[in-house]
Design a protein around this motif. Structure first.
Motif, short mmCIF file in Angstrom:
data_model
loop_
_atom_site.label_atom_id
_atom_site.label_comp_id
_atom_site.label_asym_id
_atom_site.label_seq_id
_atom_site.Cartn_x
_atom_site.Cartn_y
_atom_site.Cartn_z
N LEU A 184 83.45 46.52 98.34
CA LEU A 184 83.62 47.96 98.14
C LEU A 184 85.06 48.20 97.72
CD1 LEU A 184 82.13 50.77 98.55
CD2 LEU A 184 83.47 50.92 100.65
N VAL A 185 85.26 48.76 96.54
CA VAL A 185 86.61 48.99 96.02
C VAL A 185 86.77 50.43 95.57
CG1 VAL A 185 86.84 46.58 95.28
CG2 VAL A 185 86.01 48.30 93.65
N LEU A 186 88.03 50.82 95.40
CA LEU A 186 88.37 52.14 94.87
C LEU A 186 88.57 52.03 93.37
CD1 LEU A 186 89.21 55.13 95.41
CD2 LEU A 186 91.55 54.29 95.66
N LEU A 187 87.91 52.88 92.62
CA LEU A 187 88.08 52.93 91.17
C LEU A 187 88.86 54.18 90.78
CD1 LEU A 187 84.56 51.98 89.72
CD2 LEU A 187 86.49 50.47 90.21
N PHE B 277 95.17 61.89 93.04
CA PHE B 277 94.80 60.73 92.23
C PHE B 277 93.92 61.06 91.04
CE2 PHE B 277 94.94 58.67 96.65
CZ PHE B 277 96.31 58.48 96.55
N GLY B 278 93.46 62.31 90.93
CA GLY B 278 92.54 62.65 89.86
C GLY B 278 91.15 62.13 90.16
N PRO B 279 90.34 61.83 89.14
CA PRO B 279 88.99 61.35 89.39
C PRO B 279 88.98 59.93 89.94
CG PRO B 279 89.46 61.38 87.04
CD PRO B 279 90.62 62.04 87.71
N ILE B 280 88.34 59.75 91.08
CA ILE B 280 88.25 58.46 91.73
C ILE B 280 86.81 58.22 92.17
CG2 ILE B 280 90.64 58.33 92.52
CD1 ILE B 280 89.75 59.38 95.23
N ALA B 281 86.51 56.99 92.52
CA ALA B 281 85.15 56.66 92.95
C ALA B 281 85.18 55.42 93.83
CB ALA B 281 84.25 56.42 91.74
N LEU B 282 84.15 55.26 94.62
CA LEU B 282 83.92 54.01 95.31
C LEU B 282 82.84 53.24 94.55
CD1 LEU B 282 83.88 55.05 99.10
CD2 LEU B 282 85.72 53.93 97.82
N ALA B 283 82.93 51.93 94.56
CA ALA B 283 81.93 51.12 93.87
C ALA B 283 81.80 49.77 94.56
CB ALA B 283 82.32 50.91 92.40
N ASP C 17 92.11 43.20 87.71
CA ASP C 17 92.66 43.76 86.48
C ASP C 17 91.62 43.84 85.35
OD1 ASP C 17 92.40 41.07 86.00
OD2 ASP C 17 94.46 40.76 85.31
N THR C 18 90.35 43.62 85.67
CA THR C 18 89.29 43.69 84.66
C THR C 18 89.12 45.13 84.15
OG1 THR C 18 88.12 41.87 85.75
CG2 THR C 18 86.86 43.23 84.20
N LYS C 19 89.00 45.26 82.82
CA LYS C 19 88.74 46.57 82.24
C LYS C 19 87.26 46.91 82.44
CE LYS C 19 92.38 46.32 78.74
NZ LYS C 19 92.68 46.36 77.28
N LEU C 20 87.01 48.03 83.07
CA LEU C 20 85.65 48.41 83.43
C LEU C 20 85.26 49.73 82.77
CD1 LEU C 20 85.82 47.68 87.28
CD2 LEU C 20 84.94 46.17 85.50
N GLU C 21 83.95 49.95 82.73
CA GLU C 21 83.41 51.23 82.28
C GLU C 21 82.41 51.71 83.35
OE1 GLU C 21 82.96 48.44 80.03
OE2 GLU C 21 85.01 48.85 79.36
N ALA C 22 82.46 53.01 83.58
CA ALA C 22 81.51 53.63 84.50
C ALA C 22 80.98 54.88 83.83
CB ALA C 22 82.17 53.98 85.83
N GLY C 23 79.75 54.82 83.31
CA GLY C 23 79.22 55.94 82.55
C GLY C 23 80.11 56.21 81.35
N PRO C 24 80.56 57.47 81.17
CA PRO C 24 81.39 57.81 80.01
C PRO C 24 82.87 57.49 80.20
CG PRO C 24 80.99 59.77 81.31
CD PRO C 24 80.21 58.66 81.97
N CYS C 25 83.25 56.95 81.36
CA CYS C 25 84.66 56.78 81.70
C CYS C 25 85.11 55.32 81.70
CB CYS C 25 84.94 57.35 83.09
SG CYS C 25 84.62 59.10 83.28
N ALA C 26 86.32 55.10 81.22
CA ALA C 26 86.98 53.84 81.50
C ALA C 26 87.37 53.86 82.98
CB ALA C 26 88.20 53.67 80.62
N ALA C 27 87.36 52.69 83.62
CA ALA C 27 87.64 52.62 85.05
C ALA C 27 88.52 51.42 85.35
CB ALA C 27 86.34 52.53 85.84
N ALA C 28 89.35 51.56 86.38
CA ALA C 28 90.22 50.47 86.80
C ALA C 28 90.16 50.33 88.31
CB ALA C 28 91.66 50.74 86.36
N ILE C 29 90.09 49.11 88.78
CA ILE C 29 90.08 48.84 90.22
C ILE C 29 91.48 49.04 90.79
CG2 ILE C 29 89.72 47.08 91.99
CD1 ILE C 29 87.69 45.76 90.13
N ASP C 30 91.58 49.77 91.88
CA ASP C 30 92.84 49.86 92.61
C ASP C 30 93.06 48.52 93.31
OD1 ASP C 30 94.81 50.29 94.63
OD2 ASP C 30 94.42 52.45 94.51
N PRO C 31 94.07 47.76 92.92
CA PRO C 31 94.23 46.41 93.48
C PRO C 31 94.43 46.40 94.99
CG PRO C 31 96.17 47.06 92.21
CD PRO C 31 95.12 48.08 91.93
N ASP C 32 95.00 47.48 95.53
CA ASP C 32 95.21 47.53 96.99
C ASP C 32 93.91 47.67 97.76
OD1 ASP C 32 97.94 47.33 96.63
OD2 ASP C 32 98.26 49.51 96.64
#
Length: 371
Positions: free
Chosen positions: A282-285, A320-326, A335-350
């Motif tokens: 479970l990570v923060l996007l 933080f603006g738009p965030i999500a759990l995944a 550091d993988t470039k991700l997509e979630a629906g219409p949005c680019a997404a990045a994993i919060d490394p912490d």
């Protein structure tokens, strides 16, 4: 999953906007006109969230604690009066069916959980009583409110108590019910479990004492930022406790004690703890806020067109603006470039767990192999 709970009377408060129709939060206020300002109030001052759509269960009987201890994941057999804990009910394969919070106070064990899952949890508890002196019953006459914010200390007189409790401790309220301190979604979080017919009066009294109104949008945004999952939204029918950060005893702010007696699903928990690693984390996007729309819970998270996870709660946070759990496959680099629906997404490394703690089972295997 949709809510079938009757609308809260607090929805009659001027400015209250109900949760999205058909959503799990449709019965309570989603916001009161200023969702980001409400989040600031909860983080910096003190705000109150109506969570009266939670399903409440009461359990009486002298063996209520030792009985529940044997059929759930947390070590609660010796819970002291006024103590609280988080707990899970797992299926035979160790997958999470229910997450609930419990408090034992004055001879009654109180449980609150998601509205949609409450009846099923109650049915399971009743089926498991057998000969134990424990009597689980629905408690629709009680409801949950949450107070969030560092200025909660200023409410002692309005609450009728002399001091705020420590984390996972509860104190009785003079008008009935109790106040319980929780370790999330902020460092200053308190649940009020009170008679439902007191909701309106209590809401008005605390508002008069300076508490600001905040909707479930606020609670969800702060919960997501705290990396705390919500059963059924941030979990699916394959989720095991290790994936959702629920491992740990009460003192570790977890819901699964790794050194307690047998319970349904324990084999999977023990196997992952001693020999393996969870298949997902479970990570923060962080989501690209410039997209025209937001993704929906349950949508696939992809990397280069390949599905690598599933999206949970999606919410706009005041900082933080738009965030999500995944739930993301464990082998996906942060550091993988991700997509979630219409949005680019990045994993919060912490938010990525290290999984580098020594495992007893692995150490034993290595010792047998002479390594």
């Amino acid at each position: 999953m949709s809510s079938s709970v009757a609308p809260s009377p607090i929805l009659q408060v001027p400015g209250a906007v109900a949760g999205p129709p058909g959503s799990v939060d449709a019965a309570v206020a989603w916001h009161y006109g200023d969702p980001l300002g409400e989040q600031r109030a909860a983080a910096q001052r003190v705000a109150m969230v109506d969570r009266s759509h939670r399903f409440v269960i009461s359990i009486t009987g002298k063996e209520r604690l030792t009985w529940l201890h044997t059929i759930s994941s947390q070590h609660i057999a010796a819970l002291a009066d006024g103590d609280s804990a988080e707990n899970l009910d797992l299926d035979l394969n160790g997958r999470v069916l229910h997450h609930f919070v419990l408090t034992d106070l004055d001879g009654t064990l109180w449980i609150d959980t998601e509205a949609e899952r409450g009846p099923d949890l109650l049915s399971f508890l009743k089926k498991m009583v057998f000969w134990a002196d424990a009597k689980p019953e629905a408690a629709p006459d009680h409801a949950v409110l949450s107070l969030l914010g560092p200025r909660a200390e200023s409410l002692l007189d309005a609450l009728g108590i002399t001091a705020l409790p420590e984390v996972y401790r509860a104190v009785a309220l003079p008008g009935g019910g109790f106040l319980r301190r929780m370790p999330w979604p902020t460092d200053d979080s308190f649940d009020l479990i009170v008679p439902r017919d007191h909701l309106g009066e209590l809401w008005a009294r605390l508002r008069a004492a300076g508490v600001e109104a905040a909707g479930m949008w606020t609670f969800e945004a702060l919960r997501v930022a705290a990396l705390r999952p919500r059963i059924g939204i941030d979990t699916d029918d394959r989720t095991i406790p290790h994936e959702a950060n629920w491992i740990g005893g009460i003192e570790e702010l977890g819901a699964v004690h790794l050194n307690k007696g047998c319970y349904r699903g324990q084999e999977t928990v023990a196997r992952v703890a001693n020999l393996g690693k969870p298949p997902r984390n479970l990570v923060l996007l962080h989501l690209d806020g410039s997209a025209d729309s937001r993704p929906e819970p349950g949508e696939a998270v992809t990397a280069g067109g390949r599905a690598v996870g599933v999206l949970g709660t999606v919410v706009d946070h005041y900082e933080f603006g738009p965030i999500a759990l995944a739930l993301i496959k464990r082998n996906v680099p942060a550091d993988t470039k991700l997509e979630a629906g219409p949005c680019a997404a990045a994993i919060d490394p912490d938010s990525v767990p290290a999984h580098d703690e020594p495992q007893a089972g692995r150490l034993a295997v290595e010792k047998l192999r002479g390594r």
